[in-house]
Design a protein around this motif. Structure first.
Motif, PDB file in Angstrom:
ATOM      1  N   TYR A 235      46.565  32.840  50.425  1.00  0.00           N
ATOM      2  CA  TYR A 235      45.385  33.442  50.012  1.00  0.00           C
ATOM      3  C   TYR A 235      45.542  33.386  48.252  1.00  0.00           C
ATOM      4  N   VAL A 236      44.170  33.145  47.758  1.00  0.00           N
ATOM      5  CA  VAL A 236      44.165  33.479  46.243  1.00  0.00           C
ATOM      6  C   VAL A 236      43.106  34.485  46.166  1.00  0.00           C
ATOM      7  N   SER A 237      43.311  35.453  45.313  1.00  0.00           N
ATOM      8  CA  SER A 237      42.575  36.350  44.812  1.00  0.00           C
ATOM      9  C   SER A 237      42.237  36.639  43.393  1.00  0.00           C
ATOM     10  N   ALA A 238      40.984  36.904  42.921  1.00  0.00           N
ATOM     11  CA  ALA A 238      40.883  37.081  41.542  1.00  0.00           C
ATOM     12  C   ALA A 238      39.859  38.333  41.413  1.00  0.00           C
ATOM     13  N   GLY A 239      39.721  38.737  40.270  1.00  0.00           N
ATOM     14  CA  GLY A 239      38.902  39.915  39.894  1.00  0.00           C
ATOM     15  C   GLY A 239      38.713  40.033  38.403  1.00  0.00           C
ATOM     16  N   VAL A 240      37.574  40.458  37.932  1.00  0.00           N
ATOM     17  CA  VAL A 240      37.324  40.791  36.633  1.00  0.00           C
ATOM     18  C   VAL A 240      36.667  42.199  36.799  1.00  0.00           C
ATOM     19  N   LEU A 265      36.935  43.241  28.719  1.00  0.00           N
ATOM     20  CA  LEU A 265      37.218  42.868  30.332  1.00  0.00           C
ATOM     21  C   LEU A 265      38.839  43.054  30.467  1.00  0.00           C
ATOM     22  N   PHE A 266      38.954  43.468  31.715  1.00  0.00           N
ATOM     23  CA  PHE A 266      40.255  43.174  32.289  1.00  0.00           C
ATOM     24  C   PHE A 266      39.965  42.285  33.453  1.00  0.00           C
ATOM     25  N   SER A 267      40.865  41.304  33.467  1.00  0.00           N
ATOM     26  CA  SER A 267      41.069  40.107  34.543  1.00  0.00           C
ATOM     27  C   SER A 267      42.452  39.989  35.086  1.00  0.00           C
ATOM     28  N   ILE A 268      42.467  39.721  36.451  1.00  0.00           N
ATOM     29  CA  ILE A 268      43.734  39.624  37.222  1.00  0.00           C
ATOM     30  C   ILE A 268      43.500  38.409  38.246  1.00  0.00           C
ATOM     31  N   ALA A 269      44.697  37.845  38.555  1.00  0.00           N
ATOM     32  CA  ALA A 269      44.501  36.863  39.673  1.00  0.00           C
ATOM     33  C   ALA A 269      45.992  37.187  40.602  1.00  0.00           C
ATOM     34  N   GLU A 270      45.951  36.652  41.730  1.00  0.00           N
ATOM     35  CA  GLU A 270      46.997  36.893  42.545  1.00  0.00           C
ATOM     36  C   GLU A 270      46.969  35.931  43.628  1.00  0.00           C
ATOM     37  N   VAL A 271      48.019  35.173  43.929  1.00  0.00           N
ATOM     38  CA  VAL A 271      48.249  34.401  45.079  1.00  0.00           C
ATOM     39  C   VAL A 271      49.572  34.509  46.059  1.00  0.00           C
ATOM     40  N   GLY A 272      49.247  34.379  47.338  1.00  0.00           N
ATOM     41  CA  GLY A 272      50.535  34.816  47.858  1.00  0.00           C
ATOM     42  C   GLY A 272      50.102  34.407  49.547  1.00  0.00           C
ATOM     43  N   TRP A 291      47.699  39.107  34.811  1.00  0.00           N
ATOM     44  CA  TRP A 291      46.777  39.753  34.323  1.00  0.00           C
ATOM     45  C   TRP A 291      46.603  39.565  32.857  1.00  0.00           C
ATOM     46  N   SER A 292      45.225  39.832  32.287  1.00  0.00           N
ATOM     47  CA  SER A 292      44.902  39.772  30.824  1.00  0.00           C
ATOM     48  C   SER A 292      44.022  41.001  30.736  1.00  0.00           C
ATOM     49  N   GLN A 293      44.282  41.629  29.356  1.00  0.00           N
ATOM     50  CA  GLN A 293      43.486  42.729  28.920  1.00  0.00           C
ATOM     51  C   GLN A 293      42.888  42.387  27.752  1.00  0.00           C
ATOM     52  N   GLY A 294      41.458  42.268  27.515  1.00  0.00           N
ATOM     53  CA  GLY A 294      40.719  42.098  26.429  1.00  0.00           C
ATOM     54  C   GLY A 294      40.656  43.180  25.421  1.00  0.00           C
ATOM     55  N   GLY A 295      40.053  43.197  24.089  1.00  0.00           N
ATOM     56  CA  GLY A 295      40.064  44.246  23.360  1.00  0.00           C
ATOM     57  C   GLY A 295      41.099  44.558  22.628  1.00  0.00           C
ATOM     58  N   GLU A 296      41.153  45.776  21.842  1.00  0.00           N
ATOM     59  CA  GLU A 296      42.148  46.062  20.930  1.00  0.00           C
ATOM     60  C   GLU A 296      42.795  47.390  21.606  1.00  0.00           C
ATOM     61  N   THR A 297      43.902  47.451  21.964  1.00  0.00           N
ATOM     62  CA  THR A 297      44.712  48.545  22.319  1.00  0.00           C
ATOM     63  C   THR A 297      45.280  49.373  21.275  1.00  0.00           C
ATOM     64  N   VAL A 298      44.972  50.526  21.353  1.00  0.00           N
ATOM     65  CA  VAL A 298      45.359  51.599  20.174  1.00  0.00           C
ATOM     66  C   VAL A 298      46.400  52.718  20.771  1.00  0.00           C
ATOM     67  N   VAL A 299      47.665  52.682  20.192  1.00  0.00           N
ATOM     68  CA  VAL A 299      48.626  53.601  20.431  1.00  0.00           C
ATOM     69  C   VAL A 299      49.026  54.665  19.332  1.00  0.00           C
TER      70      VAL A 299
END
Length: 445
Positions: A235-240, A265-272, A291-299
């Motif tokens: 399978y191949v899965s993807a999500g936004v 946006l947060f994007s992710i893909a999985e293959v298995g 996975w990939s996270q867009g935008g600026e993360t503040v800690v």
């Protein structure tokens, strides 16, 4: 959906419609975080809905109490001692509609879920775990009632392509090592591979706060393709998704605010893929994702909130593996021993944890007279972020060990005692060798 080697065979489970002859649904320790449609449908039947009708009403209630026996965190600040005993509760109710049965719009389903979570102020803090020793505990606010999911699923190309659009929990569909384990015989289905109570089973440490899920679901689109040409073994899965919930101290509580895709946006893909081994058809699977996270993360520092650093964009990778190792009664039910492992890595400087490994063993139905009981053990290691001021808050590594027994009391009521030991505690303020206990009740309806 929640994809695995035999997602087509498991689609009734994922939607909450049990296949004929399937075993009773045995819950995980946090159904809202790991299962697409927790519950038995008994709520609808009590209200007069037919078991095979278009509309289904179901849900789950989970409540637990914990006690810190040694080590852990004694105070959050000089004037605020941590209580040794605390707890949490979760209530999830779902209404789902099969549009094929209702109006002839085949291969299409709608569902809506409401979620209520209440935790005591010190729940999940006393152990000193950064990964999380009690999976019912989530980010503040500690008391919340929210519209958790509302989504539509459409299957195309004779079920080879599945699309889901709406507000949803991505953690039940991606990076989820606790998915159902199935073969081509419904007698062998189980609803979850483990009932460990610690958070890493339900939210991979390197994705904690990034991937939308319990309790911050998010608006998004997910797709799964599983071609017949490959006998549906791959399978191949993807999500936004709306990525506002993954920005650290700048995050939005996406479970409580209006849904949107106008921000990062947060994007992710999985293959298995998967397999069955031996005459008893012991299933296993292997998957990889990115996975990939867009935008600026503040800690920002918890000790000195004015001290902050930020990072624009983040990414990571992960892997999942599981295998049924033995079957106690292969010709009769799903009893046996399952092993699983997940691992994640991210170079992001704004991640709380940069690497993690979680693994465990579960014995389902060890006693023939009690097929719905289970016992299990697990461990989770994580490398913590000690960049800049975080070195004052976190140790470099955390190792957590846990064991549990889940006991079917009557019908769909389960009792679960759990022990958690941390030989390496993540929180700098915590004493080493943290030992705690948890007792939990789960009711499916």
């Amino acid at each position: 959906m929640e994809v695995r080697a035999f997602i087509a065979l498991l689609s009734p489970v994922l939607l909450g419609f049990s296949a004929a002859g399937a075993q009773p649904v045995v819950p995980s320790s946090n159904p809202a975080a790991s299962e697409m449609a927790p519950g038995t449908g008994e709520l609808g039947r009590l209200l007069g809905l037919p078991a095979d009708g278009a509309l289904r009403l179901s849900g789950v209630w989970v409540g637990n109490a914990t006690g810190q026996w040694s080590g852990g965190v004694s105070t959050l600040a000089p004037s605020t001692p941590v209580e040794a005993s605390n707890g949490a509760q979760q209530l999830l109710v779902e209404a789902s509609l099969d549009l094929g049965k209702a109006i002839g719009f085949d291969n299409t389903w709608l569902w809506v879920q409401g979620l209520q979570v209440n935790t005591t102020p010190d729940a999940g803090v006393a152990s000193g775990s950064v990964q999380g020793s009690n999976s019912l505990v989530a980010a503040p606010p500690l008391d919340r009632t929210e519209l958790y999911e509302f989504a539509i699923r459409k299957d195309l190309l004779d079920g080879q392509l599945r699309l889901i659009v709406g507000k949803q929990s991505g953690s039940t569909q991606f990076a989820n090592v606790n998915r159902p384990d199935g073969t081509q015989d419904a007698r062998y289905e189980v609803s979850s591979l483990t009932s460990l109570a610690f958070t890493p089973v339900y939210s991979m440490p390197t994705l904690l706060g990034r991937l939308p899920g319990y309790t911050n679901s998010a608006l998004g689109l997910t797709m799964t393709f599983q071609p017949d040409a490959l006998k549906r073994r791959l399978y191949v899965s993807a999500g936004v998704f709306d990525g506002r919930g993954g920005l650290g101290d700048a995050s939005e509580q996406t479970g409580l605010v209006p849904p949107s895709l106008s921000g990062p946006l947060f994007s992710i893909a999985e293959v298995g893929g998967g397999w069955v081994a031996g005459v008893s058809r012991k299933p296993g699977s292997l998957a990889f994702g990115a996975w990939s996270q867009g935008g600026e993360t503040v800690v920002c520092s918890e000790i000195s909130p004015e001290r902050c650093f930020s990072e624009v964009g983040a990414w990571g990778i992960y892997g999942l593996f599981d295998q049924r190792l033995s079957s106690f009664r292969p010709d009769r039910d799903s009893s046996g021993i399952n092993g699983f492992m997940s691992a994640g890595w991210s170079p992001a400087t704004s991640n709380t944890m940069g690497a993690s490994i979680t693994a465990g063993l579960t014995a389902q139905g060890p006693l023939e007279s009690r097929p719905n009981d289970s016992v299990g053990v697990g461990l989770s290691w994580a490398r913590l972020n000690t960049r800049e001021f975080l070195a004052q808050e976190f140790n470099a590594n955390e190792l957590m060990l846990q064991t549990y027994a889940q006991i079917a009391l009557a019908g769909s009521l389960y009792l679960q005692p759990t022990l958690t030991f941390l030989p390496l505690v993540g929180a700098k303020s915590a004493a080493a060798d943290s030992l705690s206990g948890l007792i939990q009740l789960t009711l499916l309806f």
